[in-house]
Design a protein around this motif. Structure first.
Motif, PDB file in Angstrom:
ATOM      1  N   ILE A 194      -2.939  51.290 -20.886  1.00 32.94           N
ATOM      2  CA  ILE A 194      -1.501  51.235 -20.565  1.00 32.94           C
ATOM      3  C   ILE A 194      -1.061  49.774 -20.455  1.00 32.94           C
ATOM      4  CG2 ILE A 194       0.190  51.726 -18.748  1.00 32.94           C
ATOM      5  CD1 ILE A 194      -0.484  54.169 -20.382  1.00 32.94           C
ATOM      6  N   THR A 195       0.079  49.430 -21.080  1.00 32.31           N
ATOM      7  CA  THR A 195       0.544  48.046 -21.115  1.00 32.31           C
ATOM      8  C   THR A 195       2.000  47.947 -20.652  1.00 32.31           C
ATOM      9  OG1 THR A 195       1.503  48.115 -23.324  1.00 32.31           O
ATOM     10  CG2 THR A 195      -0.861  47.705 -23.194  1.00 32.31           C
ATOM     11  N   TYR A 205       9.380  39.717  -8.555  1.00 35.59           N
ATOM     12  CA  TYR A 205       8.172  39.696  -7.731  1.00 35.59           C
ATOM     13  C   TYR A 205       8.135  40.889  -6.800  1.00 35.59           C
ATOM     14  CZ  TYR A 205       4.927  38.469  -4.036  1.00 35.59           C
ATOM     15  OH  TYR A 205       3.913  38.509  -3.128  1.00 35.59           O
ATOM     16  N   GLU A 258       2.077  43.409 -10.906  1.00 32.62           N
ATOM     17  CA  GLU A 258       1.991  42.090 -11.536  1.00 32.62           C
ATOM     18  C   GLU A 258       1.572  42.297 -12.991  1.00 32.62           C
ATOM     19  OE1 GLU A 258       1.129  39.058  -9.102  1.00 32.62           O
ATOM     20  OE2 GLU A 258       1.258  37.568 -10.692  1.00 32.62           O
ATOM     21  N   PRO A 259       2.325  41.840 -13.969  1.00 33.13           N
ATOM     22  CA  PRO A 259       3.638  41.237 -13.821  1.00 33.13           C
ATOM     23  C   PRO A 259       4.645  42.233 -13.251  1.00 33.13           C
ATOM     24  CG  PRO A 259       2.791  40.960 -16.072  1.00 33.13           C
ATOM     25  CD  PRO A 259       1.907  41.928 -15.370  1.00 33.13           C
ATOM     26  N   MET A 284       3.386  46.178 -13.746  1.00 35.17           N
ATOM     27  CA  MET A 284       2.042  46.705 -13.964  1.00 35.17           C
ATOM     28  C   MET A 284       1.347  46.780 -12.601  1.00 35.17           C
ATOM     29  SD  MET A 284       2.023  47.183 -17.164  1.00 35.17           S
ATOM     30  CE  MET A 284       0.283  47.522 -17.496  1.00 35.17           C
ATOM     31  N   ASN A 335       6.970  34.428  -4.855  1.00 32.30           N
ATOM     32  CA  ASN A 335       5.781  33.897  -5.522  1.00 32.30           C
ATOM     33  C   ASN A 335       6.095  32.668  -6.375  1.00 32.30           C
ATOM     34  OD1 ASN A 335       7.265  35.241  -7.463  1.00 32.30           O
ATOM     35  ND2 ASN A 335       5.459  35.841  -8.644  1.00 32.30           N
ATOM     36  N   ARG A 378      -9.159  35.819 -19.621  1.00 35.00           N
ATOM     37  CA  ARG A 378      -9.583  36.415 -20.901  1.00 35.00           C
ATOM     38  C   ARG A 378      -8.353  36.757 -21.720  1.00 35.00           C
ATOM     39  NH1 ARG A 378     -12.452  41.201 -18.001  1.00 35.00           N
ATOM     40  NH2 ARG A 378     -10.590  40.802 -16.747  1.00 35.00           N
ATOM     41  N   ARG A 423      -7.658  40.348 -21.926  1.00 30.51           N
ATOM     42  CA  ARG A 423      -7.044  40.930 -20.741  1.00 30.51           C
ATOM     43  C   ARG A 423      -5.525  40.718 -20.796  1.00 30.51           C
ATOM     44  NH1 ARG A 423      -7.880  44.952 -17.235  1.00 30.51           N
ATOM     45  NH2 ARG A 423      -6.860  44.531 -15.254  1.00 30.51           N
ATOM     46  N   VAL A 447      -2.903  43.922 -20.768  1.00 29.55           N
ATOM     47  CA  VAL A 447      -1.884  44.178 -19.740  1.00 29.55           C
ATOM     48  C   VAL A 447      -0.484  44.121 -20.339  1.00 29.55           C
ATOM     49  CG1 VAL A 447      -0.867  43.327 -17.597  1.00 29.55           C
ATOM     50  CG2 VAL A 447      -3.356  43.397 -17.847  1.00 29.55           C
ATOM     51  N   LEU A 502      -5.411  34.712  -8.933  1.00 35.19           N
ATOM     52  CA  LEU A 502      -6.139  35.731  -9.685  1.00 35.19           C
ATOM     53  C   LEU A 502      -5.781  35.656 -11.160  1.00 35.19           C
ATOM     54  CD1 LEU A 502      -5.354  38.731  -7.295  1.00 35.19           C
ATOM     55  CD2 LEU A 502      -7.515  37.452  -7.401  1.00 35.19           C
ATOM     56  N   GLU A 503      -6.639  36.248 -11.978  1.00 34.17           N
ATOM     57  CA  GLU A 503      -6.383  36.297 -13.419  1.00 34.17           C
ATOM     58  C   GLU A 503      -5.028  36.938 -13.710  1.00 34.17           C
ATOM     59  OE1 GLU A 503      -8.850  39.022 -15.681  1.00 34.17           O
ATOM     60  OE2 GLU A 503      -9.013  37.560 -17.304  1.00 34.17           O
ATOM     61  N   ILE A 504      -4.681  37.990 -12.936  1.00 33.12           N
ATOM     62  CA  ILE A 504      -3.449  38.708 -13.218  1.00 33.12           C
ATOM     63  C   ILE A 504      -2.228  37.815 -13.019  1.00 33.12           C
ATOM     64  CG2 ILE A 504      -3.142  39.688 -10.887  1.00 33.12           C
ATOM     65  CD1 ILE A 504      -2.540  41.580 -14.174  1.00 33.12           C
ATOM     66  N   ASN A 505      -2.350  36.816 -12.091  1.00 30.08           N
ATOM     67  CA  ASN A 505      -1.243  35.893 -11.886  1.00 30.08           C
ATOM     68  C   ASN A 505      -0.993  35.073 -13.158  1.00 30.08           C
ATOM     69  OD1 ASN A 505      -2.707  35.278  -8.662  1.00 30.08           O
ATOM     70  ND2 ASN A 505      -1.094  36.743  -9.134  1.00 30.08           N
ATOM     71  N   VAL A 544      -1.802  36.103 -16.192  1.00 32.53           N
ATOM     72  CA  VAL A 544      -1.272  37.041 -17.193  1.00 32.53           C
ATOM     73  C   VAL A 544       0.254  37.107 -17.051  1.00 32.53           C
ATOM     74  CG1 VAL A 544      -1.212  39.454 -17.929  1.00 32.53           C
ATOM     75  CG2 VAL A 544      -3.396  38.390 -17.287  1.00 32.53           C
ATOM     76  N   GLU A 545       0.701  37.149 -15.804  1.00 27.11           N
ATOM     77  CA  GLU A 545       2.150  37.200 -15.583  1.00 27.11           C
ATOM     78  C   GLU A 545       2.836  35.943 -16.107  1.00 27.11           C
ATOM     79  OE1 GLU A 545       4.842  38.851 -12.203  1.00 27.11           O
ATOM     80  OE2 GLU A 545       3.947  37.017 -11.434  1.00 27.11           O
TER      81      GLU A 545
END
Lengths: 345, 796
Positions: A225-226, A255, A260-261, A293, B168, B417, B420, B424, B466-469, B471-472
């Motif tokens: 899922i994206t 935010y 996130e995002p 997400m 953030n 990555r 990743r 996402v 974090l990695e997800i930050n 990605v955002e």
């Protein structure tokens, strides 16, 4: 037996039939004119005494008289039946605009109707509907959703706390998102869930905010899922809910601790089609809700491996949507339960 | 945050329109909630000189003015003007005939009280260059005549964006941070401010500053500056502060604010002479410690375990609340010459706690709460010096002290990555693209293997852990609008659960019989419960907004009675409402949260409604849901809030468990609510109702032979429930019974007082033959015997 009397007999019978004023009277006359003891019947009985060579002619004449009378009787009966029916029905005449209403149809609440409309669209998209409690522990409402204690994002939610346990440990949920965790704990992915419900924030009421309000939130967790799926799902939903394909949606980065995002999503103002009007504050867009997400930490708190599954969540206010759609100017008008409002929906 | 376009231009060459910039901000997640354009639309406004002023013959408050637009040139007669702050010889802005003012007003030749006016003299506010409404804008005496005002006064068009900065984005709490993000998004160059940092030897031991609370402050810089004098800030500094929503005070305070807005680093300048020992320290407040802050308020700095950070002088006396507000004692004033400039990095949590407790939210605390950039404190000090030096040319930095007990921290490094990122976002970005997007906003990407980078987070992005930050960040700068939208293929079937479908069925059924849905408040007052005759065991809020909304409802009764009352007051007393909603009680043993149930309540105040109406509604719901009729029983009872002799508990006969009540509202309760008619009431626990056994969904064959009816009038005492008689008849009737119904209840002559006659019609049929008289007689005898056992008697 004077056959010539038949003429006067016929004449007299016809007159009496015509003079009958009702079916009952006609019946009595029928007996007198054509019955067993009628004079006409006596003619039949007297045929035996008529000379044989005259008998045939005499019989024919008697029958002709009887036939004429029987025929007239039938016609008159039909006439009188129709007349009596007319009189009877006329007596039953009813003005259907003078009917007194006894029971009125009741009405399902505007917010319920809106919620059900929304649920139906999600169900059509393969989602299941989940509900959660309105009183939640801090863990479900905040901590598991990635608002650690003291986190500045907590100040975005003015929270009602309950006098239970440690101060602040039990709260009235400030959003429907705690139900996300409950769904994750209850079922394994794939999850396609939608969660409507009542929420509470310690905000001073005004025309567009009540301390008690209703949100609906969708959660999808599956392999692969994206963010593109999130945007696509929102598009599909908006087209279905508004029943039109000309509304655009846009995502603006934002935010929320649990996604996130994160993004806020706007739709083309359905009232002006994007040219700018009073409803959209001349911007051409209506801000509908938040989405994003699902944060890996939240997935882990729900017992789901974020490396294996990804997901999105999005939600918005039901009251605000109903307000925009039904021209409700002040949400506080809902607090009175005035039937003059409730009966309109 | 208010961001003037002109300030952004110090760091980014921007030629974009206001609309383009608003869109760019929105797509970056810096929502432009508003924009105010100033200094535009002045093309026709020219400078002029007042040459004559005459009174208006017909108006006391208006004067007639002649002006000229060339040195020694011919006067333009005559302009009517209501302002009185100018005199002959003053130079002023003139809007000649045909001018369209910035607010859209067209200046035309017109008569004012019978005198012609050929233009307009303008105030600064009318030209939208300031808020000054005081009168006509008097220009400097050397202003050339007849030139556009924008040229004469160096007015440039500016736009101030009101940006919503999320929690953030610590970097976006500064002009420089916004400029960096915007430049990256628009693909134009970003030039950070040029600041010469080193001016004096840097001291790293504790001399003028010290930290004892390491969990409050991990870096403290103290700059001692001589040669300061308090003055007014230069106009451009004042203009920028004003545009950014801050009031200019004096050159020292303004410089501190200017640096905070530009770089995001708040600072505090003390008058060093007023600090004991000329030094400061940082510690937690002591129990009961107090301080008078700049605003003159005495504040206690340690209350109920919440302790504020304080800045103290050499005598360990508090001179300021850390990061929130300075004290009154060491404030800079006209006598100040030596400054002690404090710029520190504070614990975001500590500052958030203090500012919330004290109710003091300032521009500074907002920045510290988001976690400010710890690496630019010395640059901020140097920038402060640069700004102050414009008004104090003799300014000298005596010393710079940098206390950092934990040493310089390692920058945050995160493994990213590329796969990743794409998983996402739903993108197909390659390594180069990912690095390109991050590089422009200061993230340093070092490849470790194909598809993987070690990314060093810049010091101004303290939010990224974090990695997800990351990605955002990639997604934000790639643009959410550029992501391909796909509808997920979901093979699951969506369906409502049983209770969700039942709830909808109940709503439809009730609406169809004239009951309207209400939504009443969850939060009520203890007095509401009392007025309803309900126990005051409700769960209370510890922070209610008002006493009327301080406990959780334990019943839907108070809310619905309130709705009845409202409608009665508006001349609609005959209403019928239902509600489904949550009610709350104290937690069950070992539970933390309240015992929370969903109730359905029906209130019937229509003409003729009473307890019987409520019972009929219950029957109708049971029928609509397909619940086995015999599964629902009633037990007369005295129930809180309900009519003591006209109410019953609703029980599940299988479990003997009460799950609701039906009857009438207690007349005393109705009186307390000011409701003046009988009110039928039904209340059930929704889940328990829906869990009752349902009729089998298999067709039950019915007899094709003629049926026979048996009417029995039974006299029974008023205390014998009719339900018992009916149950006895039902059992006795056996398999031949097709249906049974009560069709008449009679009290009066012929029936003993205290009893009533109940007339039942029983219909019998056999599956395989027509019933004989003998069979019916047998059944009749059985029924009569059963009635007698149940306490009834066949009516003579």
């Amino acid at each position: 037996m004077n056959l010539d009397d038949l003429d006067s007999l016929q004449h007299d019978g016809l007159q009496r039939f015509a003079a009958a004023t009702g079916l009952d009277a006609l019946k009595a006359i029928e007996i007198e004119v054509l019955g067993k003891n009628a004079r006409l019947t006596e003619f039949n009985k007297g045929l035996g005494s008529v000379a044989a060579d005259e008998r045939k002619a005499a019989g024919a004449r008697i029958n002709a008289t009887r036939q004429a009378l029987t025929h007239a009787l039938a016609s008159r009966r039909i006439e009188l039946a129709a007349q009596e029916r007319r009189v009877r029905l006329e007596a039953e005449r009813m003005d259907l605009t003078e009917v007194i209403a006894t029971t009125h149809q009741g009405h399902v609440h505007l917010i319920t109707r809106t919620t059900q409309d929304l649920e139906d669209i999600f169900v059509g998209m393969g989602f299941q509907v989940f509900e959660g409690p309105e009183a939640e522990t801090d863990w479900y409402n905040f901590e598991a959703l990635n608002f650690p204690p003291g986190h500045p994002a907590r100040t975005m939610h003015d929270t009602f706390q309950l006098e239970l346990g440690e101060p602040g440990s039990v709260v009235l949920r400030t959003h429907t998102s705690p139900t996300q965790l409950r769904v994750m704990q209850q079922m394994k992915p794939p999850i396609y869930a939608v969660m409507p419900g009542r929420c509470y924030r310690r905000d001073t009421p005004d025309a567009r905010h009540l301390p008690t309000f209703h949100q609906i939130e969708a959660l999808v967790i599956d392999k692969g899922i994206t963010l593109g799926h999130l945007a696509g799902t929102i598009d599909t939903f908006i087209a279905a809910y508004f029943g039109r394909n000309d509304l655009r949606t846009r995502l603006r980065p934002s935010y929320f601790p649990f996604t996130e995002p994160s993004a806020e999503f706007d739709i083309t103002c359905p009232f002006c089609g994007g040219s700018g009007c009073r409803v959209c504050g001349r911007s051409g867009w209506i801000e509908l809700g938040g989405c994003g997400m699902v944060h890996p930490t939240v997935l882990r708190n729900g017992g789901i491996d974020p490396e294996e599954y990804t997901g999105f969540a999005w939600g918005f206010g039901i009251d605000r949507l109903a307000m925009n759609r039904h021209n409700l100017e002040d949400l506080r008008d809902l607090l009175d339960n005035d039937v003059r409002l409730l009966r309109q929906f | 945050m208010l961001v003037p376009l002109s300030w952004l231009r110090d760091f980014v060459p921007l030629t974009h329109s206001v609309a383009e910039l608003s869109d760019a901000f929105n797509s970056l997640g810096l929502e432009a909630e508003g924009v105010r354009v100033t200094g535009g639309g002045l093309e026709s406004i020219i400078t002029a000189e007042v040459v004559a002023i005459r009174p208006h013959p017909n108006a006391d408050k208006i004067r007639l003015v002649d002006v000229r637009i060339a040195e020694g040139g011919a006067p333009i007669p005559q302009i009517a003007c209501g302002a009185w702050n100018f005199s002959v010889g003053d130079r002023i802005p003139l809007a000649p005939l045909g001018t369209t003012m910035p607010d859209g007003l067209l200046i035309e030749r017109r008569k004012l009280r019978g005198e012609w006016s050929n233009g307009m003299l303008c105030s600064a506010a009318e030209l939208k260059v300031s808020d000054d409404h005081a009168g006509i804008w008097i220009l400097p005496t050397d202003t050339p005549l007849g030139v556009p005002i924008a040229e004469a006064m160096s007015i440039t068009m500016d736009a101030v964006f009101d940006l919503a900065v999320e929690a953030n984005r610590p970097d976006a709490m500064s002009i420089v941070g916004v400029a960096r993000d915007l430049a990256a998004s628009l693909g134009v160059a970003f030039t950070p401010p040029a600041i010469a940092v080193v001016e004096s030897p840097l001291v790293t031991q504790e001399t003028v500053g010290s930290i004892t609370a390491h969990d409050l402050c991990d870096r403290l810089t103290v700059t001692v500056i001589e040669g300061a004098t308090v003055a007014t800030s230069p106009p451009d500094i004042q203009a920028r502060l004003t545009a950014s929503g801050m009031r200019p005070i004096n050159n020292l305070v303004d410089a501190s604010n200017y640096v905070m807005l530009e770089l995001g680093s708040p600072s505090h300048a003390f008058d060093r002479a007023k600090l004991a020992g000329g030094v400061i320290g940082v510690r937690w407040a002591g129990e009961g410690e107090q301080l008078v802050t700049l605003d003159g308020v005495t504040r206690t700095l340690s209350v109920d375990g919440t302790v504020d950070g304080v800045i103290v002088d050499g005598n360990d006396v508090a001179v300021g609340i850390a990061a929130i507000m300075g004290g009154a004692t060491a404030e800079v004033d006209n006598t100040t010459s030596t400054l002690l400039l404090e710029i520190a990095h504070w614990s975001p949590m500590a500052i958030a706690r203090s500012s919330k407790r004290l109710g003091l939210r300032s521009e500074a605390s907002a920045r510290f709460e988001r976690n400010s950039d710890a690496e630019q404190l010395l640059a901020a000090a140097a920038r402060f010096v640069q700004i102050v030096r414009r008004t104090c040319p003799d300014l000298r930095v005596v010393s710079s002290t940098d206390i950092r007990p934990g040493g310089v921290p390692q920058p945050t490094t995160i493994r990213l990555r590329t796969a990743r990122v794409n998983a996402v976002l739903g993108t197909e970005l390659d390594d180069t693209r990912v690095v390109g997007l991050l590089d422009r906003i200061g993230f340093i990407c070092i490849p470790t293997e194909p598809g993987v980078h070690d990314v060093t987070v810049p010091s101004w992005r303290t939010d990224c852990e974090l990695e997800i930050n990351l990605v955002e960040e990639v997604g934000r700068h790639f643009g959410f609008d550029n992501i391909v939208r796909v509808v997920p293929s979901n093979s699951r079937v969506g369906k409502l659960t049983q209770i969700q479908r039942d709830r909808r069925l109940i709503r439809r059924t009730l609406a169809a019989i004239g009951v309207t849905e209400a939504w009443t408040a969850t939060l009520i007052s203890p007095a509401d419960l009392e007025r309803c005759g309900l126990p005051a065991t409700a769960v209370a809020l510890s922070n209610p907004m008002v006493a009327e909304e301080s406990v959780l409802r334990t019943s839907l009764l108070p809310g619905i009675l309130g709705a009845l009352k409202h409608n009665a007051n508006h001349r609609n007393p005959a209403v019928r409402f239902f509600e489904t909603g949550h009610v709350f009680d104290q937690p069950r043993p070992r539970q933390k949260t309240p015992y929370e149930r969903e109730h359905l309540a029906v209130v019937l105040a229509g003409d003729g409604d009473d307890a019987a109406s409520a019972k009929r509604v219950l029957d109708m719901l049971v029928e609509a849901l397909g619940v086995v009729t015999a599964a629902v029983g009633l037990r007369a009872d005295d129930i809180g809030g309900l009519h003591p002799t006209r109410s019953a508990r609703i029980i599940g006969t299988g479990t003997n468990f009460p799950f609701g009540a039906v009857g009438e509202v207690d007349p005393g309760v109705l009186e307390a609510w000011g409701v003046t008619r009988r009110v039928g009431w039904l209340q059930v626990d929704l889940e328990n109702l829906c869990r009752l056994p349902r009729r089998a969904d298999q067709l039950q064959a019915f007899s094709t032979f003629p049926s026979s009816d048996l009417d029995l009038a039974v006299v029974a005492s008023d205390v014998t429930p009719a339900a018992d008689i009916e149950q006895a008849l039902r059992s006795a009737a056996g398999d031949l019974l097709e249906s049974i119904g009560l069709f008449d209840v009679y009290r009066g002559p012929g029936v003993a007082s205290g009893s009533r006659s109940l007339a039942y019609r029983l219909r019998f049929a056999a599956a395989d033959h027509t019933l004989t008289d003998a069979e019916l007689a047998t059944v009749r005898q059985r029924c009569i015997a059963a009635v007698e056992t149940a306490g009834g008697q066949l009516r003579a």
